[in-house]
Scaffold this motif. Structure first.
Motif, short mmCIF file in Angstrom:
data_model
loop_
_atom_site.label_atom_id
_atom_site.label_comp_id
_atom_site.label_asym_id
_atom_site.label_seq_id
_atom_site.Cartn_x
_atom_site.Cartn_y
_atom_site.Cartn_z
N ASN A 206 0.80 -1.23 0.00
CA ASN A 206 0.00 0.00 0.00
C ASN A 206 0.83 1.28 0.00
N ASP A 207 2.15 1.17 0.02
CA ASP A 207 2.99 2.37 -0.07
C ASP A 207 3.09 2.83 -1.52
N PRO A 208 3.10 4.15 -1.77
CA PRO A 208 3.23 4.66 -3.14
C PRO A 208 4.63 4.43 -3.71
N ILE A 209 4.69 4.21 -5.01
CA ILE A 209 5.97 4.05 -5.71
C ILE A 209 6.22 5.25 -6.62
N VAL A 210 5.22 5.59 -7.44
CA VAL A 210 5.30 6.81 -8.26
C VAL A 210 3.96 7.54 -8.17
N HIS A 211 4.02 8.85 -8.38
CA HIS A 211 2.82 9.69 -8.34
C HIS A 211 2.57 10.28 -9.73
N GLN A 212 1.34 10.25 -10.13
CA GLN A 212 0.95 10.84 -11.41
C GLN A 212 1.32 12.32 -11.45
N GLY A 213 1.95 12.74 -12.57
CA GLY A 213 2.31 14.14 -12.75
C GLY A 213 3.72 14.49 -12.33
N GLU A 214 4.39 13.62 -11.55
CA GLU A 214 5.75 13.93 -11.13
C GLU A 214 6.73 13.55 -12.24
N PRO A 215 7.92 14.16 -12.28
CA PRO A 215 8.91 13.84 -13.33
C PRO A 215 9.29 12.35 -13.28
N GLY A 216 9.43 11.77 -14.46
CA GLY A 216 9.83 10.37 -14.54
C GLY A 216 11.33 10.24 -14.75
N LYS A 217 12.00 9.59 -13.81
CA LYS A 217 13.45 9.46 -13.90
C LYS A 217 13.93 8.00 -13.88
N GLU A 218 13.05 7.09 -13.48
CA GLU A 218 13.45 5.68 -13.42
C GLU A 218 12.34 4.80 -13.99
N MET A 219 12.72 3.58 -14.33
CA MET A 219 11.73 2.56 -14.64
C MET A 219 11.91 1.42 -13.63
N TYR A 220 10.86 0.62 -13.48
CA TYR A 220 10.85 -0.40 -12.44
C TYR A 220 10.53 -1.77 -13.04
N PHE A 221 11.16 -2.79 -12.46
CA PHE A 221 10.86 -4.18 -12.79
C PHE A 221 10.30 -4.84 -11.52
N ILE A 222 9.22 -5.58 -11.67
CA ILE A 222 8.62 -6.26 -10.52
C ILE A 222 9.17 -7.68 -10.45
N THR A 223 9.91 -7.98 -9.41
CA THR A 223 10.47 -9.33 -9.26
C THR A 223 9.68 -10.17 -8.26
N ASN A 224 9.01 -9.52 -7.31
CA ASN A 224 8.15 -10.22 -6.34
C ASN A 224 6.95 -9.35 -6.02
N GLY A 225 5.84 -9.99 -5.72
CA GLY A 225 4.65 -9.25 -5.34
C GLY A 225 3.91 -8.66 -6.54
N HIS A 226 3.15 -7.59 -6.29
CA HIS A 226 2.39 -6.94 -7.35
C HIS A 226 2.17 -5.48 -6.99
N VAL A 227 1.79 -4.68 -8.00
CA VAL A 227 1.50 -3.26 -7.80
C VAL A 227 0.16 -2.95 -8.44
#
Length: 213
Positions: A150-171
């Motif tokens: 339930n913790d945020p990872i990225v917020h809509q509208g903020e600058p994008g500087k990284e990409m993410y790979f999901i290795t465990n769990g889900h978002v």
């Protein structure tokens, strides 16, 4: 088998008569005792390891609590930090995992990283035309990120500087609207990725909000 069982459980009932029956019954009884001893030994070892794990966890959390109290960390933040480490324990992750291969030579470390992470890079169409040297650079740039549910990872509208790979769990992916509650779009699971637009446009902004599931 019948004579062996009845002899061990009921004394005189079902006693074997012939020599062959007596030998067969004795063999099964000895085999049963060996199996029992093996099971008892395995359970004993399992309980020892379990107790050692509990003791290690308790010592770790006692150290965390003592340090946070000494620094007068607010209670809500204290709890959040404890929840984070509790989550790491539940996932089987430890600080030793991160430091285990620190002393590997650079060449071996690169080979290990490629073995463990190359499939992440190759799953992205954007990187499928990369050279081997490019893939090595990308793999070495990957950093582990652990996020609580339930913790945020990225917020809509903020600058994008990284990409993410999901290795465990889900978002979970949401679109922020003018209404009080964001609109749910979809759930991404292990093996998926997101944020790749940031790799193509340095001035891009996040088009959705994403939080850990």
């Amino acid at each position: 088998m019948y004579w062996a069982v009845t002899t061990t459980q009921a004394g005189l009932m079902g006693k074997p008569i012939s020599v062959q029956q007596q030998l067969f019954s004795s063999f099964l009884i000895v085999l049963g005792l060996i199996v029992d001893a093996s099971l008892i030994g395995s359970m004993s070892k399992f309980m020892e390891n379990l107790d050692a794990g509990r003791a290690s966890k308790k010592a770790h959390f006692d150290e965390i609590d003592q340090s946070l109290r000494f620094r007068r960390v607010p209670k809500f933040l204290h709890k959040r930090i404890r929840d984070y480490y509790e989550y790491l324990w539940e996932c089987g992750h430890s600080e030793q995992d991160d430091k285990l291969f620190d002393d590997l030579p650079r060449n071996l470390r690169i080979q290990l990283d490629l073995s463990l992470k190359h499939h992440l890079i190759e799953s992205v169409p954007l990187f499928q035309t990369c050279s081997n040297a490019g893939i090595v650079e990308l793999v070495q740039a990957l950093l582990p990120v652990i996020v609580l549910p339930n913790d945020p990872i990225v917020h809509q509208g903020e600058p994008g500087k990284e990409m993410y790979f999901i290795t465990n769990g889900h978002v979970k992916v949401f679109i922020e609207t003018s209404s009080a509650e964001p609109t749910y779009l979809q759930t991404l699971y292990a093996g998926a990725f997101f944020g790749e637009i940031a790799m193509m446009d340095a001035n891009s902004v996040r088009t959705a909000s994403i939080r850990a599931g």
